[in-house]
Design an enzyme around this catalytic site. Structure first.
Site, PDB file in Angstrom:
ATOM      1  N   HIS A 282       0.872  -1.387  -0.061  1.00 37.17           N
ATOM      2  CA  HIS A 282       0.018  -0.070  -0.107  1.00 37.17           C
ATOM      3  C   HIS A 282       0.925   1.366  -0.002  1.00 37.17           C
ATOM      4  O   HIS A 282       2.023   1.359   0.693  1.00 37.17           O
ATOM      5  CB  HIS A 282      -0.780  -0.022   1.233  1.00 37.17           C
ATOM      6  CG  HIS A 282      -0.273  -0.088   2.451  1.00 37.17           C
ATOM      7  ND1 HIS A 282       0.122   1.069   3.065  1.00 37.17           N
ATOM      8  CD2 HIS A 282       0.374  -0.976   3.205  1.00 37.17           C
ATOM      9  CE1 HIS A 282       0.873   0.857   4.369  1.00 37.17           C
ATOM     10  NE2 HIS A 282       0.895  -0.533   4.186  1.00 37.17           N
TER      11      HIS A 282
ATOM     12  N   HIS B 247      12.445  -1.577 -12.382  1.00 39.14           N
ATOM     13  CA  HIS B 247      12.118  -3.189 -12.423  1.00 39.14           C
ATOM     14  C   HIS B 247      12.291  -3.753 -11.209  1.00 39.14           C
ATOM     15  O   HIS B 247      13.235  -3.669 -10.465  1.00 39.14           O
ATOM     16  CB  HIS B 247      13.444  -3.773 -13.478  1.00 39.14           C
ATOM     17  CG  HIS B 247      13.065  -5.124 -13.778  1.00 39.14           C
ATOM     18  ND1 HIS B 247      13.798  -5.691 -14.935  1.00 39.14           N
ATOM     19  CD2 HIS B 247      12.398  -5.984 -13.345  1.00 39.14           C
ATOM     20  CE1 HIS B 247      13.501  -6.901 -15.043  1.00 39.14           C
ATOM     21  NE2 HIS B 247      12.899  -7.419 -13.864  1.00 39.14           N
TER      22      HIS B 247
END
Length: 205
Positions: free
Chosen positions: A133, A142
């Site tokens: 979150h 990446h």
């Protein structure tokens, strides 16, 4: 946009992108690269170099390369041509509806992106990675397979988080950072650093 997706780049990472796209019911029209790939497991048509393509407003383009900087260049090329852009998300991933995900981003199988996370354009969230979150993942990052990015983490542009690495809550990672596989990051990492270990230590700047 009903003429499918053209990939820019066709090698190992592209295979995962194609698999996700096909599982979503998308059509892969072909691929562009500097030369034809002798290995063609998905029987995708080679269309030549991207510079040689005529504009087609009914097709979408996707940068299917793993290298952050090359992917950034390809996204810039797509944007300069004003070609159609898309994101590709594997159907087995779990994405909160309360997220923001930029174009040209790939989310692989089994990845989880939780509430209020922000993922920029041209990112890769690889197989089984977890973005918790309120994380902010900036452009062209990446996140490798199995990595865990805990809540409220910020990761700067062009950074790489290795397989099974863990970034603990609230940490800020700078731009152009490399975090080695299995590394556990407990505190902020500055721009342009490479870190490894548990806990993480900076081995290169």
């Amino acid at each position: 946009m009903d003429d499918g997706i053209i990939l820019l780049g066709y090698s190992g990472h592209a295979y995962s992108v194609i698999d996700a796209a096909l599982n979503n019911g998308s059509k892969i029209t072909g691929y562009c690269d500097f030369k034809e790939n002798k290995e063609n497991p998905f029987a995708i048509k080679f269309l030549g170099k991207e510079d040689d393509l005529a504009h087609n407003q009914n097709v979408l383009f996707f940068p299917s390369v793993g290298d952050n900087i090359l992917r950034k260049q390809l996204v810039g090329f797509i944007e300069s041509k004003k070609w159609g852009q898309t994101k590709i998300i594997h159907p087995s991933s779990k994405i909160s509806p309360k997220t923001t995900i930029g174009h040209s981003t790939f989310i692989s199988s089994g990845a989880i992106v939780n509430a209020l996370a922000y993922i920029g354009k041209g990112c890769i969230i690889n197989s089984g990675a977890i973005i918790e979150h309120e994380c902010k993942i900036e452009n062209f990052c990446h996140i490798a397979p199995g990595a865990t990015v805990a809540g409220n983490v910020k990761i700067g542009a062009h950074s790489f988080v290795g397989s099974n690495a863990t970034i603990t809550p609230g940490v800020t990672i700078g731009q152009n950072v490399i975090i080695g596989a299995g590394t556990v990051v407990l505190k902020d990492i500055p721009d342009n650093a490479t870190c490894v270990g548990n806990p993480a230590i900076i081995i290169k700047k």
